[in-house]
Design an enzyme around this catalytic site. Structure first.
Site, PDB file in Angstrom:
ATOM      1  N   SER A  12       7.200 -19.207  89.046  1.00 47.90           N
ATOM      2  CA  SER A  12       7.060 -20.071  87.870  1.00 47.90           C
ATOM      3  C   SER A  12       6.139 -19.442  86.828  1.00 47.90           C
ATOM      4  CB  SER A  12       6.508 -21.427  88.306  1.00 47.90           C
ATOM      5  OG  SER A  12       5.419 -21.275  89.193  1.00 47.90           O
ATOM      6  N   GLU A  14       3.461 -20.444  83.522  1.00 51.71           N
ATOM      7  CA  GLU A  14       2.665 -21.513  82.894  1.00 51.71           C
ATOM      8  C   GLU A  14       2.403 -21.207  81.420  1.00 51.71           C
ATOM      9  OE1 GLU A  14      -0.807 -22.910  85.128  1.00 51.71           O
ATOM     10  OE2 GLU A  14      -1.980 -22.749  83.280  1.00 51.71           O
ATOM     11  N   ASP A 105     -11.589 -30.697  83.387  1.00 57.84           N
ATOM     12  CA  ASP A 105     -13.013 -30.571  83.034  1.00 57.84           C
ATOM     13  C   ASP A 105     -13.185 -31.137  81.645  1.00 57.84           C
ATOM     14  OD1 ASP A 105     -13.926 -29.030  85.297  1.00 57.84           O
ATOM     15  OD2 ASP A 105     -12.722 -27.385  84.482  1.00 57.84           O
ATOM     16  N   PHE A 212     -13.363 -15.900  80.664  1.00 55.41           N
ATOM     17  CA  PHE A 212     -12.564 -16.901  81.360  1.00 55.41           C
ATOM     18  C   PHE A 212     -12.914 -16.935  82.848  1.00 55.41           C
ATOM     19  CE2 PHE A 212      -8.110 -18.646  81.909  1.00 55.41           C
ATOM     20  CZ  PHE A 212      -8.332 -19.711  81.064  1.00 55.41           C
ATOM     21  N   HIS A 262       2.913 -17.891  90.768  1.00 56.50           N
ATOM     22  CA  HIS A 262       2.863 -18.703  89.546  1.00 56.50           C
ATOM     23  C   HIS A 262       2.081 -17.892  88.513  1.00 56.50           C
ATOM     24  CE1 HIS A 262       2.435 -22.433  87.126  1.00 56.50           C
ATOM     25  NE2 HIS A 262       1.188 -22.050  86.912  1.00 56.50           N
TER      26      HIS A 262
HETATM   27  P1  FAD Z   1     -10.696 -31.615  92.310  1.00 54.43           P
HETATM   28  O1  FAD Z   1      -9.713 -31.257  93.362  1.00 54.43           O
HETATM   29  O2  FAD Z   1     -10.979 -33.045  92.072  1.00 54.43           O
HETATM   30  O3  FAD Z   1     -12.049 -30.831  92.643  1.00 54.43           O
HETATM   31  C1  FAD Z   1     -13.087 -30.707  91.686  1.00 54.43           C
HETATM   32  C2  FAD Z   1     -14.427 -30.489  92.370  1.00 54.43           C
HETATM   33  O4  FAD Z   1     -14.860 -31.720  92.992  1.00 54.43           O
HETATM   34  C3  FAD Z   1     -14.422 -29.467  93.505  1.00 54.43           C
HETATM   35  O5  FAD Z   1     -15.670 -28.838  93.522  1.00 54.43           O
HETATM   36  C4  FAD Z   1     -14.244 -30.316  94.772  1.00 54.43           C
HETATM   37  O6  FAD Z   1     -14.795 -29.692  95.926  1.00 54.43           O
HETATM   38  C5  FAD Z   1     -14.982 -31.579  94.393  1.00 54.43           C
HETATM   39  N1  FAD Z   1     -14.335 -32.787  94.959  1.00 54.43           N
HETATM   40  C6  FAD Z   1     -13.010 -33.041  95.014  1.00 54.43           C
HETATM   41  N2  FAD Z   1     -12.764 -34.243  95.554  1.00 54.43           N
HETATM   42  C7  FAD Z   1     -13.953 -34.770  95.829  1.00 54.43           C
HETATM   43  C8  FAD Z   1     -14.351 -36.008  96.409  1.00 54.43           C
HETATM   44  N3  FAD Z   1     -13.442 -36.940  96.758  1.00 54.43           N
HETATM   45  N4  FAD Z   1     -15.698 -36.237  96.561  1.00 54.43           N
HETATM   46  C9  FAD Z   1     -16.606 -35.305  96.191  1.00 54.43           C
HETATM   47  N5  FAD Z   1     -16.288 -34.113  95.648  1.00 54.43           N
HETATM   48  C10 FAD Z   1     -14.979 -33.859  95.461  1.00 54.43           C
HETATM   49  N6  FAD Z   1      -7.581 -27.908  83.710  1.00 54.43           N
HETATM   50  C11 FAD Z   1      -7.187 -28.634  82.644  1.00 54.43           C
HETATM   51  O7  FAD Z   1      -8.015 -29.267  81.983  1.00 54.43           O
HETATM   52  N7  FAD Z   1      -5.872 -28.672  82.272  1.00 54.43           N
HETATM   53  C12 FAD Z   1      -4.895 -28.032  82.967  1.00 54.43           C
HETATM   54  O8  FAD Z   1      -3.728 -28.093  82.613  1.00 54.43           O
HETATM   55  C13 FAD Z   1      -5.297 -27.267  84.103  1.00 54.43           C
HETATM   56  N8  FAD Z   1      -4.380 -26.617  84.862  1.00 54.43           N
HETATM   57  C14 FAD Z   1      -4.774 -25.982  86.012  1.00 54.43           C
HETATM   58  C15 FAD Z   1      -3.792 -25.413  86.835  1.00 54.43           C
HETATM   59  C16 FAD Z   1      -4.152 -24.779  88.015  1.00 54.43           C
HETATM   60  C17 FAD Z   1      -3.083 -24.205  88.892  1.00 54.43           C
HETATM   61  C18 FAD Z   1      -5.522 -24.680  88.370  1.00 54.43           C
HETATM   62  C19 FAD Z   1      -5.927 -23.953  89.624  1.00 54.43           C
HETATM   63  C20 FAD Z   1      -6.497 -25.233  87.560  1.00 54.43           C
HETATM   64  C21 FAD Z   1      -6.132 -25.912  86.391  1.00 54.43           C
HETATM   65  N9  FAD Z   1      -7.077 -26.526  85.570  1.00 54.43           N
HETATM   66  C22 FAD Z   1      -6.670 -27.238  84.452  1.00 54.43           C
HETATM   67  C23 FAD Z   1      -8.511 -26.425  85.871  1.00 54.43           C
HETATM   68  C24 FAD Z   1      -9.012 -27.617  86.700  1.00 54.43           C
HETATM   69  O9  FAD Z   1      -8.839 -28.819  86.000  1.00 54.43           O
HETATM   70  C25 FAD Z   1     -10.499 -27.381  86.981  1.00 54.43           C
HETATM   71  O10 FAD Z   1     -10.645 -26.308  87.867  1.00 54.43           O
HETATM   72  C26 FAD Z   1     -11.278 -28.598  87.441  1.00 54.43           C
HETATM   73  O11 FAD Z   1     -12.665 -28.248  87.443  1.00 54.43           O
HETATM   74  C27 FAD Z   1     -10.967 -29.073  88.853  1.00 54.43           C
HETATM   75  O12 FAD Z   1      -9.762 -29.661  88.944  1.00 54.43           O
HETATM   76  P2  FAD Z   1      -9.156 -30.013  90.404  1.00 54.43           P
HETATM   77  O13 FAD Z   1      -7.903 -30.732  90.187  1.00 54.43           O
HETATM   78  O14 FAD Z   1      -9.154 -28.817  91.250  1.00 54.43           O
HETATM   79  O15 FAD Z   1     -10.305 -31.021  90.905  1.00 54.43           O
END
Ligand code: FAD
Length: 289
Positions: A12, A14, A105, A212, A262
């Protein structure tokens, strides 16, 4: 890596949603070039806090209707359940069936964190709201998430997303295949066996890559950093070296059983396509590894 070998490989690309008419035209040209190699899907990023909401929707629907399945990214930070539910309904009505579900974030100074704090809560909400309609991808961090309390907690938090109903994951980019192999090994020991697809960042520009990578916690190995530094302004050499390094890493990943790749294209076709062609991915059945 045994758990990963059972899955059909998928490939894929992005994109981010363009801001200007010129950006839209460029993305259309990039889309056309990438569509020729027949990827499994495209995905489009989403600015946390909803900053790109309308542009993401427009870009996703436009790409999707041109024939290649397209997955919106959706981040929950700063949003309400009602807003996210509305977005899910728009996507469902328009035939979208895959979502990349993220926490996101929030830019500093931008308000409260919203009703859903972590991606596992978003996955749970999507399942409540839309049942099994969407295939849900979540983010994975072979080098661990920069805000994780420690590696163990990060793995447990990844597991929460899978327990909440994620179907597969895409990783943050990395330049060290061993971090991915180790991550998969740890997941296997925890009994987690969903496909975890490596996210691949082509190397094209040294200074933006460093900026980055510092932000998202991806390590640039010293030997790569030093070599890129030595090329200075010689962008052709940076590109060529980057292409070789990333192609080799992808070969290693696929050979070991990674369930696809990806590509983070940054809305450029050439760097990803060169790697794709080196790997011979278009001929998936005959792929040598
Ligand atoms: P989570 O899985 O929620 O984790 C975030 C942090 O919180 C981690 O340190 C984790 O250990 C901790 N955590 C998770 N769950 C809990 C819990 N229940 N209790 C306590 N701590 C917890 N960002 C954007 O803004 N837009 C995008 O389109 C985007 N696309 C992305 C695509 C990919 C493939 C990747 C890998 C990242 C992308 N990001 C994007 C970046 C991402 O949003 C950031 O890395 C963000 O900081 C974490 O998102 P996450 O979904 O991994 O969060």
């Amino acid at each position: 890596m045994e758990s990963q070998k059972q899955f059909k490989r998928r490939f894929s690309f992005e994109f981010f949603p363009p801001k200007t008419d010129q950006g839209k035209e460029k993305l259309q040209a990039v889309r056309n070039q990438l569509a020729e190699v027949n990827p499994d899907f495209f995905s489009v990023t989403f600015g946390a806090g909803g900053s790109t909401r309308d542009r993401t929707i427009e870009t996703v629907l436009n790409l999707h209707k041109q024939g290649i399945s397209t997955a919106p990214h959706l981040s929950c930070v700063g949003g309400t359940r009602a807003e996210i539910g509305e977005l899910l309904d728009v996507y469902k009505e328009n035939g979208i069936n895959r979502i990349v579900a993220l926490r996101g974030d929030l830019p500093s100074g931008m308000g409260a964190s919203g009703e859903l704090r972590y991606a596992n809560e978003l996955v749970e909400f999507i399942r409540e709201h839309s049942g099994d309609h969407f295939n849900l991808e979540v983010a994975a961090y072979p080098e661990f998430h920069p805000q994780a309390r420690n590696a163990e907690e990060d793995l447990k938090n990844f597991a929460r997303k899978v327990q909440a109903g994620a179907n597969s994951a895409i990783t943050q980019y990395f330049f060290n295949a061993d971090s991915y192999f180790y991550f998969i090994d740890r997941l296997e020991k925890m009994g987690i066996t969903i496909p975890v697809v490596p996210g691949i960042m082509p190397i094209v520009n040294f200074s933006s890559l460093v900026r980055f990578s510092d932000m998202c916690g991806a390590e640039i190995p010293r030997w790569i950093r030093k070599q890129l530094e030595a090329y200075g302004d010689d962008s052709d050499s940076i590109r060529k070296f980057g292409e070789d390094v990333i192609t080799e890493m992808c070969e290693k990943l696929l050979k070991a059983g990674a369930p696809g790749l990806h590509f983070y294209t940054l809305n450029q076709a050439e760097p990803s396509i060169s790697i794709w062609k080196n790997l011979g991915i278009s001929d998936r059945e005959k792929i040598a590894f």
